[in-house]
Design an enzyme around this catalytic site. Structure first.
Site, PDB file in Angstrom:
ATOM      1  N   HIS A 235      23.760  66.128  51.450  1.00 31.27           N
ATOM      2  CA  HIS A 235      24.776  66.901  50.738  1.00 31.27           C
ATOM      3  C   HIS A 235      25.690  67.597  51.738  1.00 31.27           C
ATOM      4  CE1 HIS A 235      26.754  69.424  47.817  1.00 31.27           C
ATOM      5  NE2 HIS A 235      26.548  70.451  48.628  1.00 31.27           N
TER       6      HIS A 235
ATOM      7  N   VAL B 151      51.624  31.475  33.754  1.00 33.74           N
ATOM      8  CA  VAL B 151      52.850  31.057  34.438  1.00 33.74           C
ATOM      9  C   VAL B 151      53.063  29.565  34.249  1.00 33.74           C
ATOM     10  CG1 VAL B 151      53.953  30.825  36.686  1.00 33.74           C
ATOM     11  CG2 VAL B 151      52.748  32.928  36.099  1.00 33.74           C
TER      12      VAL B 151
ATOM     13  N   ALA C 176      48.537  33.700  44.113  1.00 35.54           N
ATOM     14  CA  ALA C 176      47.170  34.147  44.482  1.00 35.54           C
ATOM     15  C   ALA C 176      46.213  33.735  43.368  1.00 35.54           C
ATOM     16  CB  ALA C 176      47.165  35.659  44.691  1.00 35.54           C
TER      17      ALA C 176
ATOM     18  N   ASP D 137      32.463  28.606  52.139  1.00 34.67           N
ATOM     19  CA  ASP D 137      33.427  28.385  51.045  1.00 34.67           C
ATOM     20  C   ASP D 137      33.469  26.936  50.581  1.00 34.67           C
ATOM     21  OD1 ASP D 137      34.163  31.031  51.134  1.00 34.67           O
ATOM     22  OD2 ASP D 137      36.306  30.648  51.451  1.00 34.67           O
TER      23      ASP D 137
ATOM     24  N   ARG E  10      41.098  29.890  45.606  1.00 29.25           N
ATOM     25  CA  ARG E  10      41.021  29.042  46.795  1.00 29.25           C
ATOM     26  C   ARG E  10      40.203  27.784  46.488  1.00 29.25           C
ATOM     27  NH1 ARG E  10      42.750  31.135  51.355  1.00 29.25           N
ATOM     28  NH2 ARG E  10      41.288  30.019  52.678  1.00 29.25           N
TER      29      ARG E  10
ATOM     30  N   GLY F  94      43.431  38.525  40.842  1.00 28.13           N
ATOM     31  CA  GLY F  94      42.109  38.472  41.444  1.00 28.13           C
ATOM     32  C   GLY F  94      42.089  39.351  42.691  1.00 28.13           C
ATOM     33  N   VAL F  95      41.068  39.172  43.517  1.00 24.88           N
ATOM     34  CA  VAL F  95      40.897  40.022  44.691  1.00 24.88           C
ATOM     35  C   VAL F  95      42.136  39.990  45.588  1.00 24.88           C
ATOM     36  CG1 VAL F  95      39.476  40.426  46.721  1.00 24.88           C
ATOM     37  CG2 VAL F  95      38.419  39.592  44.637  1.00 24.88           C
TER      38      VAL F  95
END
Ligand code: FAD
Ligand code: AMP
Length: 471
Positions: free
Chosen positions: A450, A244, A275, A318, A278, A189-190
């Site tokens: 440009h 795993v 990882a 979160d 979370r 992941g990230v």
């Protein structure tokens, strides 16, 4: 007992932004945070500033320079001999960046007259919070509104103990003082990709084991396939379909057993990073004491106005799940503060940018082509490669592509996807376009400087109507 109009629990990007905005709107505000840094001192800024966004980007930036000096400088006519990489100094610079920014948060809260409590918050009642202060007597606070912004912590795997010596979480991976010879990472992941990039650039052999069959499933497939190839060429050995099962730690190695398409495999590495995502941090809050509900995964349940199952108790960032990103939490913090002040509060969750800070960077906003198809939304796409941009050649950075997804008939932009240098900055144009409900035609008619990388977005918009000029 101290009385407040708003008590914010957590001073991460969700909490401290909410506290500041509440104070700007005239509320009497307290912000409580339990974070203690490696020197044993209270530190504000949460995961993001202390062990997340900022330290990871500091190391990614430092190691990007290492990569430039060792791999690219010669092509620019720069002869570098005897290049030495001093990882402890690199780590000290990272720590300094963190210190500067966490102190910055403290001074912003002070400037806005937010009362900061360094300690652990716990619910005593729907409006009563106990603060176990880090260096002082415990306190009881009373709040008309309570905002929970307690964030998240690394997920673990059953029976695998993180000792941050041989088996590391993301914080351990940020703090290594030398590059492990062989670094295993569980989860592509990230965080796995960013930490893998850092240590790969510093000389570790990096093997990433990922359970899923599809690489970066949230990204558009054109981008994720190309990113997989480029990162592989850089030396990241990313193995998909690898579940795993167990880890054996000895004095000099970590043996990881995993299954690949049903067959048992063994990987031996010097260090292993877990990882695998979370999870919400609600450990110390005693939510049960007041009946605040969480879902099966442990995230706090909220309604469309961020209210929990208890009136006048809200949750943001979160700890409520969704896009677990700093900017999503901060926007929720601001919107909630404005809602408390009876203002209009709105977040467009469809237009939140995502970034993976590998190099090239991977950034996207809105829908992928595959999501449109599975949701039955007829769409068109326009793609444009960085190698067709003059500026990318001048920079010697030509890997990657732009892709715009727009609605078949209306031409409205539904998503944008970038793999390339500075994708994190370039994606902003697509966010503005989506927030403004622009069509690909609108972007195609806007003048882009440009030579600049932003011309790629212009050309991708033209390509959505099959009229790209330079490809
Ligand atoms: P947090 O930042 O976790 O803050 C919560 C705070 O609440 C903490 O300070 C904690 O001490 C405090 N707290 C918890 N419980 C209590 C309690 N009972 N009493 C008092 N205080 C309490 N996101 C991005 O957008 N961009 C990135 O580049 C990025 N990179 C990342 C890299 C890594 C290695 C990691 C681990 C994360 C990264 N993230 C990134 C995710 C980002 O850090 C989080 O999404 C963000 O920090 C969430 O903000 P938050 O305020 O909700 O929670
Ligand atoms: P993120 O949610 O972006 O942090 O990514 C975490 C990654 O870890 C996801 O891609 C998961 O599929 C992966 N993952 C979770 N558990 C395992 C496991 N047991 N073995 C390998 N990969 C895993």
């Amino acid at each position: 007992m101290q009385q407040y109009e708003v008590i914010v629990i957590g001073a991460g990007p969700a909490g401290y932004v909410c506290a500041i905005r509440c104070a700007q709107l005239g509320f009497k505000v307290a912000c409580i945070d339990k974070w203690v840094n490696a020197r044993g001192k209270p530190a504000l800024g949460g995961t993001c500033l202390n062990v997340g966004c900022i330290p990871s980007k500091a190391l990614l930036d430092s190691t990007h320079h290492v990569h430039f000096l060792s791999e690219q400088a010669g092509r620019h006519g720069l002869k570098i001999s005897g290049l030495e990489v001093d990882i402890p100094t690199m780590q000290k610079r990272k720590d300094k960046v963190v210190q500067t920014l966490t102190r910055g948060v403290a001074s912003l809260l002070k400037k806005n007259k937010v009362d900061v409590y360094a300690g652990t918050a716990r619910f005593l009642g729907e409006q009563r919070i106990h603060v176990g202060q880090l260096d002082g007597p415990s306190e009881e606070l009373q709040g008309e509104h309570i905002v929970i912004a307690s964030g998240s912590k690394p997920s673990t795997l059953p029976d695998i103990e993180v000792d941050n010596d041989r088996v590391l979480d993301s914080t351990g991976a940020l703090n290594l003082q030398e590059a492990p010879e062989r670094l295993g990472i569980i989860g592509a992941g990230v965080i796995g990709l960013e930490m893998g990039s850092v240590w790969n650039r510093l000389g570790s052999e990096v093997i990433i084991l990922e359970a899923l069959a599809e690489f970066l499933p949230a990204a558009d497939r054109t981008v994720s396939k190309e990113a997989f190839k480029i990162l592989g060429k850089q030396g990241l050995d990313i193995r998909m379909n690898c579940l795993v099962q167990g880890v054996q730690v000895t004095s000099d190695k970590v043996a990881v057993s995993y299954s690949l398409n049903g067959a048992e495999q063994l990987l031996e590495v010097s260090k292993l990073v877990i990882a695998v995502g979370r999870m919400a941090d609600t450990t110390d809050l005693d939510l049960e004491a007041v009946g605040i509900k969480t879902n099966q995964k442990g995230f706090i349940e909220i309604d469309a106005r961020w209210q929990t199952s208890v009136e006048n108790v809200y949750a943001i960032g979160d700890v409520v799940g969704g896009a677990m990103l700093a900017h999503k939490g901060s926007e929720e913090g601001m919107a909630l503060a404005e809602q408390l002040a009876s203002q209009h509060a709105h977040i467009n969750y469809e237009a939140i940018p995502w970034v993976v800070y590998t190099w090239p960077e991977i950034a996207w906003v809105g829908r992928t082509e595959q999501q449109c198809k599975s949701d039955g939304i007829p769409c068109r796409t326009g793609e444009f490669p960085f190698r067709a941009l003059g500026r990318a050649h001048a920079m010697d950075d030509t890997g990657g592509l732009f892709k715009i997804v727009c609605e078949q008939d209306s031409d409205r932009i539904l998503g944008a996807h970038i793999l390339g240098p500075s994708a994190s900055e370039l994606i902003c144009e697509a966010v503005v376009a989506m927030e403004s409900e622009l069509c690909a035609e609108d972007l195609a008619r806007m003048v882009h400087a440009h030579p600049s990388l932003s011309e790629g977005m212009h050309e991708a918009a033209l390509a959505a109507d099959q009229r790209a000029i330079h490809f």
